[in-house]
Design a protein around this motif. Sequence first.
Motif, PDB file in Angstrom:
ATOM      1  N   VAL A  96      -6.832 -29.360  24.616  1.00 14.62           N
ATOM      2  CA  VAL A  96      -8.358 -28.534  25.398  1.00 14.62           C
ATOM      3  C   VAL A  96      -8.340 -28.982  26.499  1.00 14.62           C
ATOM      4  N   GLU A  97      -8.676 -30.007  26.481  1.00 18.64           N
ATOM      5  CA  GLU A  97      -8.572 -31.762  27.995  1.00 18.64           C
ATOM      6  C   GLU A  97      -7.602 -30.783  28.909  1.00 18.64           C
TER       7      GLU A  97
ATOM      8  N   ALA B 109     -10.501 -27.127  31.369  1.00 18.28           N
ATOM      9  CA  ALA B 109     -10.710 -27.006  32.703  1.00 18.28           C
ATOM     10  C   ALA B 109     -10.405 -28.599  33.457  1.00 18.28           C
TER      11      ALA B 109
ATOM     12  N   ARG C 273     -11.023 -32.888  33.540  1.00 16.66           N
ATOM     13  CA  ARG C 273     -13.244 -33.075  33.206  1.00 16.66           C
ATOM     14  C   ARG C 273     -13.800 -32.983  34.010  1.00 16.66           C
ATOM     15  N   GLU C 274     -13.369 -32.287  35.480  1.00 24.45           N
ATOM     16  CA  GLU C 274     -14.687 -32.138  36.496  1.00 24.45           C
ATOM     17  C   GLU C 274     -14.496 -31.045  36.781  1.00 24.45           C
ATOM     18  N   ASN C 275     -13.542 -29.733  36.689  1.00 28.58           N
ATOM     19  CA  ASN C 275     -12.930 -28.551  37.454  1.00 28.58           C
ATOM     20  C   ASN C 275     -14.476 -28.088  36.772  1.00 28.58           C
ATOM     21  N   PRO C 276     -14.953 -26.730  37.033  1.00 26.21           N
ATOM     22  CA  PRO C 276     -15.716 -26.258  36.305  1.00 26.21           C
ATOM     23  C   PRO C 276     -14.999 -25.323  35.299  1.00 26.21           C
ATOM     24  N   LEU C 277     -15.870 -25.122  34.097  1.00 22.53           N
ATOM     25  CA  LEU C 277     -14.905 -24.641  32.889  1.00 22.53           C
ATOM     26  C   LEU C 277     -14.506 -23.202  33.228  1.00 22.53           C
TER      27      LEU C 277
ATOM     28  N   GLN D  41     -13.872 -20.566  28.064  1.00 19.88           N
ATOM     29  CA  GLN D  41     -15.175 -22.101  27.477  1.00 19.88           C
ATOM     30  C   GLN D  41     -17.076 -21.574  28.142  1.00 19.88           C
ATOM     31  N   GLN D  42     -16.488 -20.823  29.676  1.00 20.02           N
ATOM     32  CA  GLN D  42     -17.940 -20.313  29.786  1.00 20.02           C
ATOM     33  C   GLN D  42     -18.140 -19.932  28.591  1.00 20.02           C
TER      34      GLN D  42
ATOM     35  N   PHE E  91     -17.820 -18.836  25.597  1.00 19.95           N
ATOM     36  CA  PHE E  91     -18.413 -19.626  24.488  1.00 19.95           C
ATOM     37  C   PHE E  91     -19.750 -20.479  24.702  1.00 19.95           C
ATOM     38  N   LYS E  92     -20.004 -20.944  26.344  1.00 17.91           N
ATOM     39  CA  LYS E  92     -21.569 -21.390  26.091  1.00 17.91           C
ATOM     40  C   LYS E  92     -22.959 -20.249  26.200  1.00 17.91           C
TER      41      LYS E  92
END
Lengths: 999, 169
Positions: free
Chosen positions: B83-84, B87, B89-93, B97-98, B100-101
């Motif tokens: 899963v890492e 996106a 650690r720092e790129n936009p989701l 993924q977005q 899901f949010k």
Amino acid sequence: MNEVYKPEKFVGKPIERVEDEALLRGVARYADDYPARLDTRHAAILRSPHAHAEIVSIDVSEALAQPGVVCVITGDDLLEYVDPFLNIVKAPMKLWPLAVERVRYVGEAVVLVVAMDRYIAEDAVDLIQVEYKLLKPAVKPEFAASEEAPVIHTECDSNVLSDREFTYGDPDKAFEECDQKVEIEIDFPRSSITPMENFVVMADYHPAENVYDVLSNFQGPFTVHPVMCRALRVKNTGLRLRTPANTGGGFGIKVAIFPYIVLMAIASRIAGKPVKWVEDRLEHLSSATAAPNRIVKIEAAAMKDGKVTAFRLDQLDDYGAFLRAPMPGPLYRMHGVTTGSYEIPNLYVRNRLVMTNKSPSGMVRGFGGPQMYFGIERVMHRVAIELGLDPLDVIEKNLISANAFPYHAAAGGVFDSGNYQAVVALAKKEGKLKELMERRDKARAEGKLYGIGYTAVTEPTHSNMGYITTILTKEERAKRSPTMGTNSNATVSVDPFGGVSCSTEVPPMGQGHATLMAQIVAEQLGLQPTEISCNMELDTQKDKWSIAAGNYSARFTSGPAVAVQMAAKMMRQKLAEIAAPNLNIPVEEVEFGNNLIFARDNPDNFLKFYRVAGTAHWSPASLPDGMAGGLSESAVWTPRELTAPDEQDRINTSLVYGFNFDFCGVEIDRDTGEVKIDHYVTAHDAGTILNPLIAHGQILGSYSHGVSEALYEEFVYGDDGSFKSGTFADYLVPSATEVPEPMVLHVETPSPLTPLGAKGLADGNCMSTPVCIANAVSDALDNIKDIQLPLFPSRVSELIHGDEPPPPERLSQAAEETPAKTSSGKSSAITGTGQSMVPADPQTVWDTLLDPIKLAVVIPGCHGLDEVAENDYRAEITLGAGPVRGKFLAHVKLSDLNEPKSVTLAGGLDGPLGSSQGEGRVRLEAVEGGTQVSYEYSVEISGKVAAVGSRLIEGGARVVVNQFFSRLIKQIETPGSVTAGEAGTPSLFQRILQWLGIN
Amino acid sequence: MPKLNQDSLQKIDFTLNGVAETGTAEPRMLLSDFLRNVMGVTGCHVGCEHGVCGACTVQIDGKAQRSCLTLAVQVAGRKVDTVESLAGRENPLTDLQQAFKTHHGLQCGYCTPGILMSTSEFLDRNPNPTEEEVRDMLSGHLCRCTGYAGIVNAIMATIEERQGKAAAE
């Protein structure tokens, strides 16, 4: 800032969760992800394969000799360091972290191995030899409660640890005067809600301070913290318990970690190093916890018009092998609500709690509600059926009326607020009940089995700690100091740069508490929720926490969230007081918004938020007189409505009471018995909703548990107490194809008792959905009375078609071998009969069977047979295949010897993969050409192998028996042709391995 | 396939989330344990260790696989994505993924990495599935928190959005 400012509102908005970013990137930290010290060692547990047995001996020498093994700990080794865990009824039972002298359920922890890594530890576990002497188990609650049952804890007089009767109003009179007495019996099954993350404990003993430092995904209630401390013989400061920032689901289950916290704490002390243990799924299913199964007899006194005037309940709750804190919560936390959502003034309740040889029961979402409401809502349905009324009319006739709030329920619940009629009306209208009834008519006209069910549920949330003392008589209560109420703690701090942080005392289990906290604080301080930093880790040595802390009874929105709001308001007040002189306005006119603190009527007169915050840190001497420096405000919320049980045993078990009304339409497949949810509507009143997105998610999750309780999940035990549900292939958790989305509706009647107006809503559907589906299934099946959950297709099929007919003639051979029946109430033994023709006279066969040397050769996988006493043999046997083999210790006793005609063999196998007990009768009969050997046998299989693949084992047992006889025949025909020690049943173990995906 | 000695540590060279990496493991070590405890990739979660729950799903050479049913030595020379990798650690989701949010497709988040790894591969293979097909794909994953509705809605919304974008191009 030129426009008139309107303070930004976040509470009540469907704000995206602040937790999600880290979770979605895979960088969120769960307990097992926390760094461990380099000298950390890893633990594995040997568990009991027997439901009830004496421990005769434990030999750990071989395990201890393994390279990489640090120490091996038995129950006796713990006695130097721990006391037994306390229980509420002060029953003299001794619950230790590892079994001492006796095992009382399959899966009970017996020996702990600590090693360099988990792989080595598990290898060593397999090398430990425990000799058990089997005892008769008490598996079913009615039997366990009877005189004939073996007493599981010899220190106690019986398995029934508490038997209390309660009378409110005049139920006898009500039953005398009623038009119809309606009764029903319920056998509510045993299940759990298995979080996807198992238990984790990392423990480190600090001898210099005598402190046990533990990280664990424990969820509370922290009333259990002193229970652990008492066992560890330390004060609360002696157990530093830390919980992680994220936990992979709780659902109540994660209170049951506490015996392992104590176990690993002691292990760390003995090992002299930090010890880490991560539970595996088999351990979790067999040993972690379960909602108590319950036998309920419930009677309703009904008038002709459907009005119910009294209930009588007789509840027998099965707590498994030990009464483990905070049990027996499920029996008493619902006590004040025992009349459900109805105006029923007369009530009689008998509550008994019973011990059985099953894993100890514990907290599971709904916490006694699913069991209780299953009885109440089934009997309300029966009232309608038996009086010839519509089930919904009967519900509506009895619902508490809107003007009756606050409503004082018979057993003491004070329902704070609600408008049940409005909820029902909304559900009927928006949920299209009329159309659903037409749909049912149409389906039935087409010959389909279609039913509609209804349920009304009052959901108590935010438990009163005092409820549990209702189990004590008023005389017993008078002897101890009263327990009542709850505290909730929260802290809001602002740093020198204006950064805002918030913490409270709730280990997060996935509900989105950080988001709710951020919404509440941001709204008070004029910031954005994403600007609020919520560290959800909890540390009992450094954080503020109360004894009621924890994640349970849906207490967050009416408990800790209120404390958060109180602390945020205190912070707002302090910042306003600092800003006011600088803005040259009275404190009352200070407003917050857009990272500014300003004059409400003149937004151009402002200060930057961080500047005001900085003042308190950088120039505390400049603060108004009497004001403390720094910016950290802590609040404690203590609702006063939660009092102790009164003289009449009335108890207001919870602070606030939500409500939900559900109805559903189900269609049953006539051929397969599958229950399909066609339409489901659930309408809630949980007071003010703090975040609709999160509230909706909680209801969907709760509903999903209700569906699985109704249709899929059950912990199955054999008659011998063997555990049969050790994998997710045996214990069925529904997937996305089994849970259709329900329609969720809301009415908001704010609670007058909490400043936020919010009640909990996360448990309601666990209580309502199982019985709503059951009522619908009853409706579909001609109002059938007895509905046993879960409604597996096989079970529903029996309801439709009756018992399975005998198999056709050609299958009669197979039918001789009766497979294990795993559904409760039926025999779980594998039984079989057979016969073989051996070409020798009976005496020759007899001599072979009774000669240890010859017999050793014949038994599959046997490495030699020792005769330990006359006709009493011990042997080591290997059964296995490929890279995995299991060594078993076999013992066989011969009895009823009638040479050379018949003999009875009784005995069993014990090994790391499990154990079996069996008995067989062998008859020899001289016939032409030799001896006809006929046999019958019955085998019970227990332990790991039964838990992970009992269905596969049945065939395996038969293979072993067949092998034995074929080898016997071969040996007699041609002595020497059979080689001793050949492993038996390769196909069986290969099948298990393949099925587990190992091979 | 070479025969490995059960006690000898094996050196495993492989590509982890796009980066060439090396780790060592005994032949019997599960890939899930290797990723978590040797490589420190803790986004791979372990839920059942018998292949039912799907929490440990990763992509091996682009295909969704159970890391609890795979041995670490089996990925030598191969490409493993967890899963890492989605996106970083720092790129936009990512859009998935977005979604899901936005649609509250996760609560405790423990099953989520596995679901994201299965779904991202599934949508690459099948960009236009029906809800029934999506639910069927998801049936390889157990989630106890959400009742699946939020997950299904997130995936369906991602599909819709991607189709909208494709139509606009």
